[in-house]
Design a protein around this motif. Structure first.
Motif, PDB file in Angstrom:
ATOM      1  N   TYR A   4     -52.744 -14.500  18.002  1.00 52.25           N
ATOM      2  CA  TYR A   4     -53.815 -15.448  18.281  1.00 52.25           C
ATOM      3  C   TYR A   4     -54.833 -15.304  17.159  1.00 52.25           C
ATOM      4  O   TYR A   4     -55.380 -14.215  16.947  1.00 52.25           O
ATOM      5  N   ASP A   5     -55.067 -16.384  16.409  1.00 54.77           N
ATOM      6  CA  ASP A   5     -55.925 -16.309  15.225  1.00 54.77           C
ATOM      7  C   ASP A   5     -57.367 -16.724  15.495  1.00 54.77           C
ATOM      8  O   ASP A   5     -58.145 -16.931  14.569  1.00 54.77           O
ATOM      9  N   GLY A   6     -57.715 -16.836  16.768  1.00 59.68           N
ATOM     10  CA  GLY A   6     -59.064 -17.250  17.128  1.00 59.68           C
ATOM     11  C   GLY A   6     -59.132 -18.700  17.534  1.00 59.68           C
ATOM     12  O   GLY A   6     -60.099 -19.135  18.169  1.00 59.68           O
ATOM     13  N   GLU A   7     -58.102 -19.472  17.181  1.00 62.48           N
ATOM     14  CA  GLU A   7     -58.067 -20.890  17.529  1.00 62.48           C
ATOM     15  C   GLU A   7     -56.758 -21.282  18.205  1.00 62.48           C
ATOM     16  O   GLU A   7     -56.743 -22.109  19.108  1.00 62.48           O
ATOM     17  N   GLN A   8     -55.663 -20.709  17.770  1.00 60.35           N
ATOM     18  CA  GLN A   8     -54.372 -21.100  18.314  1.00 60.35           C
ATOM     19  C   GLN A   8     -53.437 -19.905  18.455  1.00 60.35           C
ATOM     20  O   GLN A   8     -53.543 -18.914  17.741  1.00 60.35           O
ATOM     21  N   VAL A   9     -52.522 -20.034  19.415  1.00 55.74           N
ATOM     22  CA  VAL A   9     -51.495 -19.018  19.631  1.00 55.74           C
ATOM     23  C   VAL A   9     -50.278 -19.393  18.798  1.00 55.74           C
ATOM     24  O   VAL A   9     -49.879 -20.560  18.759  1.00 55.74           O
ATOM     25  N   TRP A  10     -49.711 -18.411  18.116  1.00 54.21           N
ATOM     26  CA  TRP A  10     -48.546 -18.682  17.274  1.00 54.21           C
ATOM     27  C   TRP A  10     -47.436 -17.673  17.544  1.00 54.21           C
ATOM     28  O   TRP A  10     -47.673 -16.578  18.033  1.00 54.21           O
ATOM     29  N   LEU A  11     -46.210 -18.068  17.215  1.00 58.90           N
ATOM     30  CA  LEU A  11     -45.031 -17.220  17.427  1.00 58.90           C
ATOM     31  C   LEU A  11     -44.125 -17.296  16.214  1.00 58.90           C
ATOM     32  O   LEU A  11     -43.842 -18.376  15.696  1.00 58.90           O
ATOM     33  N   LYS A  12     -43.665 -16.125  15.761  1.00 56.69           N
ATOM     34  CA  LYS A  12     -42.708 -16.074  14.660  1.00 56.69           C
ATOM     35  C   LYS A  12     -41.498 -15.259  15.081  1.00 56.69           C
ATOM     36  O   LYS A  12     -41.634 -14.123  15.551  1.00 56.69           O
ATOM     37  N   ASN A  13     -40.329 -15.844  14.927  1.00 52.22           N
ATOM     38  CA  ASN A  13     -39.080 -15.140  15.178  1.00 52.22           C
ATOM     39  C   ASN A  13     -38.644 -14.443  13.899  1.00 52.22           C
ATOM     40  O   ASN A  13     -38.525 -15.070  12.850  1.00 52.22           O
ATOM     41  N   LYS A  14     -38.404 -13.144  13.974  1.00 49.96           N
ATOM     42  CA  LYS A  14     -38.030 -12.377  12.789  1.00 49.96           C
ATOM     43  C   LYS A  14     -36.529 -12.434  12.519  1.00 49.96           C
ATOM     44  O   LYS A  14     -36.071 -12.092  11.433  1.00 49.96           O
ATOM     45  N   ASN A  15     -35.765 -12.836  13.521  1.00 47.25           N
ATOM     46  CA  ASN A  15     -34.318 -12.970  13.365  1.00 47.25           C
ATOM     47  C   ASN A  15     -33.837 -14.054  14.332  1.00 47.25           C
ATOM     48  O   ASN A  15     -34.629 -14.904  14.743  1.00 47.25           O
TER      49      ASN A  15
END
Length: 265
Positions: free
Chosen positions: A97-108
């Motif tokens: 969470y960067d202060g404005e939006q929630v994000w998701l990154k798949n590493k594989n």
């Protein structure tokens, strides 16, 4: 000519009175505000804060990190305590969470299982009890004591003002040891998925604590099954390690959304 001089002197006198008046009012207002802030918590909750190291010490901390095993992998949560930016890392995923939006990154290629917007601050909230209950926008109330296995735990009911957080309809109840004022149980409702007042209460027991930089923080939190709004038997346990708290501001780049990550709506 004399009349003009008298008028000038009179105006200067009244201007000086106005300036002096302004310098007196400001510290009185500041002092009143500070007194109001000191009295905004229920007396029992203030004693709970003190039993866990003190609210002043907690609010002086800027960064929190803890590790927890989940589904056979190590999950590390890092949070800026002042702006609540966060990052949860596992071998397969990064959720932030960067202060404005929630994000998701798949590493594989492993699929993320769960609801990212529901989970990104869930364990942080459980972990930072009871101090998280000093947040703005909270309404405190009375609740019946919790009786479990012959022991009675007094409680404080927690509600939220409209528009506070993702689920302002959520309710919490913190139950404490009446002798030590250490937190023992947390009752809570889940409204994220319906956005309506929930009738079922869930429970977690705070069975072990650890001292980290003078703060009493959870070592083990036990989730319980429930029936008729009371805890019954153990469902699962969360164990925490490598806990760190610091007064230093974390590098804000830690929480920025990386390339190839997706924004969670």
């Amino acid at each position: 000519m004399k009349k003009i001089i008298y008028l000038f002197v009179a105006l200067a006198f009244w201007n000086c009175k106005d300036v002096k008046k302004e310098t007196v009012v400001t510290p009185v207002e500041t002092e009143t505000k500070e007194i109001a802030e000191e009295k905004k918590y229920p007396e029992a909750l203030e004693k709970i804060f003190e039993a866990h190291g003190g609210l002043d010490l907690w609010k002086s901390m800027r960064f929190l990190e803890f590790a927890m095993e989940k589904n056979g992998v190590n999950e590390v949560t890092s949070t800026d305590l002042w702006n609540r930016k966060s990052l949860i890392e596992t071998p397969d995923h990064a959720l932030g969470y960067d202060g404005e939006q929630v994000w998701l990154k798949n590493k594989n290629d492993a699929e993320y299982k769960g609801k990212p917007k529901f989970y990104y601050n869930l364990m942080f909230y459980f972990y930072t009890m009871p101090f998280i209950l000093s947040d703005d926008g909270i309404i405190y109330g009375d609740i019946e004591p919790l009786v479990f296995e012959g022991k009675t735990y007094p409680g404080i009911r927690i509600g939220y003002q409209n528009g506070v957080g993702e689920s302002p309809e959520d309710e919490y109840a913190i139950y404490y040891n009446p002798e030590t004022y250490k937190m023992e149980w947390l009752g809570y409702t889940v409204t994220f998925f319906t956005q309506e007042k929930a009738k079922e209460w869930h429970f977690r027991k705070y069975s072990e604590w650890m001292n980290v930089e003078g703060l009493l923080l959870p070592k083990t939190i036990v989730r319980y099954e429930y029936e008729n709004n009371l805890p019954t038997t153990v469902h699962s346990e969360n164990h925490f390690e490598n806990v760190k708290v610091s007064k230093e501001k974390p590098n804000q780049e830690l929480f920025e959304m990386p390339e190839n990550a997706q924004v969670i709506e």
